[in-house]
Design an enzyme around this catalytic site. Structure first.
Site, mmCIF file in Angstrom:
data_model
loop_
_atom_site.group_PDB
_atom_site.id
_atom_site.type_symbol
_atom_site.label_atom_id
_atom_site.label_comp_id
_atom_site.label_asym_id
_atom_site.label_seq_id
_atom_site.Cartn_x
_atom_site.Cartn_y
_atom_site.Cartn_z
ATOM 1 N N TYR A 92 82.532 55.522 22.516
ATOM 2 C CA TYR A 92 81.825 56.763 23.224
ATOM 3 C C TYR A 92 82.318 57.586 21.948
ATOM 4 C CZ TYR A 92 81.802 60.385 26.506
ATOM 5 O OH TYR A 92 81.307 62.064 27.196
ATOM 6 N N SER A 183 82.405 48.602 24.328
ATOM 7 C CA SER A 183 82.846 50.356 25.195
ATOM 8 C C SER A 183 81.041 50.984 25.473
ATOM 9 C CB SER A 183 84.125 50.941 24.121
ATOM 10 O OG SER A 183 84.400 51.711 25.580
ATOM 11 N N ASP A 273 92.358 45.958 30.821
ATOM 12 C CA ASP A 273 92.216 46.916 30.106
ATOM 13 C C ASP A 273 92.002 48.032 31.974
ATOM 14 O OD1 ASP A 273 89.365 48.566 29.376
ATOM 15 O OD2 ASP A 273 88.251 46.934 29.019
ATOM 16 N N HIS A 302 91.901 47.464 25.954
ATOM 17 C CA HIS A 302 90.964 47.894 25.743
ATOM 18 C C HIS A 302 90.740 47.798 23.819
ATOM 19 C CE1 HIS A 302 87.018 49.520 26.882
ATOM 20 N NE2 HIS A 302 86.918 50.717 25.699
#
Length: 320
Positions: A92, A183, A273, A302
Site C-alpha cells: 500500500y 500485503s 500480524d 507483518h
C-alpha cells in the site's frame, strides 16, 4: 504462544464478519464487461534500465475511468517456445519497485509484469478529478457514492486488465501465468486471480483489504486500516451509517472475491500480524475452493518471513 487474534484451530474455520452485497457477482460481472469494452491503448517504451538477458520496457495502458496505468515489463531475450509469465503487485502507497529485483524470474524464463497502483507511489495516474497522486486514503475513496466509484474497484480491475494484456503478448503462454504479491499486493493478487480466471497460480502473503468489519471490531483500524477510523470520525461520528458503510466496503473485500479463484494458491500468514489480522486473512483463504496450502509463521507479524521468498519462487517456477 501469545495471541493477537483467534486461536489457530478457530482460524481454520473462520468465515468472516463483513457482509457480502446481494448483487456482488453481478456487480463484478458488469465491471469486467466495462473493462473489456475499453481500448487499452497499450504502449511499450524501452526502459533506461536493461540487463544482458532481459528486455525491459515501461508498459502503459488505459484503465477504467481513463487513467493511464504503468507497469514494468521484463522479458527474456532468448526463449524457446512460449514463455510462462508472472504479474506482481506491491504494498500500500508504494510502487512496483526496482527492475533488478525481478530479474531472477526472467532468468528462469518468465515474462514479468509489475503494476504501479494508480495514485500511489509509482507512475500510474489517478484521474479521479485531480491531477497527480493521491498516495493513500484509497479504501474510503468513493465511499459516499455508488459502489462503481470506489477506487479499489478500479485498482482491482487494473490487475485483471494487466494480466489479460500480458496473456495476449506474443510469445507468452496464457495457460501458464501466475499472480503474486504481499500485503496490498497480496490482496491484489487475490483480486487478479478472482477476476482473471485464467491465472494458474497464486502466491499471496499476509493479504490486506479483507474483512473490514472484523478489523473494526478488533480495534485494529490503525496502520494500514487507519482510514476506517478517519472516515467514521469525520463523516459518520455517531455511526448512523455503519451498516451501509460496511456493506459498500463488501464490494472491495477480497474474502468475497475468493470463491471465484481457480488458481492453485499458496498463502503465507504471520500469526502475530497486527497490521492485517490473521483472522481477516483466513476469512479469504477459507473461501478459496481451488487447491491451496498455507505457510504459517507463528512468531512473525507483518514483516519479512524467513524462507518465504524462496518458497514462492519455487512454487511459481515449478513446471506446469
Amino acid at each position: 504462544m501469545p495471541l493477537v487474534d483467534l486461536p489457530l484451530e478457530k482460524l481454520h474455520h473462520y468465515q468472516g464478519l463483513s457482509p457480502r452485497p446481494g448483487d456482488f457477482d453481478a456487480f463484478w460481472d458488469r465491471s469486467l464487461a466495462e473493462m473489456k469494452a475499453l481500448d487499452p491503448k497499450v504502449d511499450l517504451v524501452p526502459a533506461a534500465f536493461q540487463a544482458p538477458f532481459a528486455d525491459c520496457h515501461d508498459l502503459y495502458f488505459t484503465g477504467v475511468g481513463g487513467s493511464r496505468i504503468h507497469a514494468k515489463l521484463l522479458r527474456p531475450k532468448a526463449s524457446a517456445g512460449l514463455q510462462p509469465a508472472v504479474v506482481q503487485f506491491h504494498g500500500y502507497t508504494g510502487s512496483c519497485g526496482d527492475w533488478q529485483g525481478k530479474l531472477a524470474l526472467v532468468a528462469a524464463g518468465f515474462t514479468v509484469a509489475a503494476l504501479d497502483c494508480r495514485g500511489q507511489g509509482g507512475r500510474s495516474e489517478d484521474r479521479g478529478g485531480v491531477s497527480g497522486t493521491t498516495h493513500n486514503g484509497h479504501i474510503i475513496r468513493g465511499l459516499d457514492g455508488a459502489p462503481e466509484g470506489l477506487l479499489f474497484r478500479q485498482i482491482f480491475l487494473d490487475t485483471a486488465q494487466l494480466a489479460g494484456i500480458v496473456m495476449g503478448l506474443p510469445g507468452v503462454d496464457a495457460t501458464r501465468v501466475a499472480a503474486m504479491g504481499g500485503s496490498q499486493g497480496g490482496a491484489l493478487a487475490i483480486a487478479c486471480a478472482a477476476l482473471e480466471p485464467r491465472i494458474r497460480r497464486l502466491a499471496t502473503v499476509f493479504p490486506f483489504l479483507s474483512d473490514y468489519r472484523r478489523v473494526w471490531e478488533m480495534d485494529q483500524a490503525k496502520d494500514a486500516y487507519a482510514e476506517l477510523k478517519t472516515y467514521f470520525r469525520n463523516f459518520d461520528p455517531l455511526h448512523e451509517r455503519e451498516d451501509e458503510i460496511f456493506m459498500k466496503l463488501g464490494y472491495i473485500d477480497i474474502q468475497n472475491l475468493a470463491p471465484r479463484i481457480k488458481a492453485e494458491t499458496v498463502m503465507s500468514v504471520g500469526l502475530m500480524d497486527s497490521v492485517c489480522p490473521p483472522s481477516t486473512q483466513f476469512a479469504a483463504y477459507n473461501k478459496i475452493t481451488a487447491p491451496k496450502s498455507l505457510r504459517i509463521y507463528p512468531d512473525f507479524g507483518h514483516e519479512g518471513l524467513p524462507g518465504n521468498d524462496d518458497a514462492i519462487f519455487q512454487f511459481v517456477t515449478r513446471p506446469y
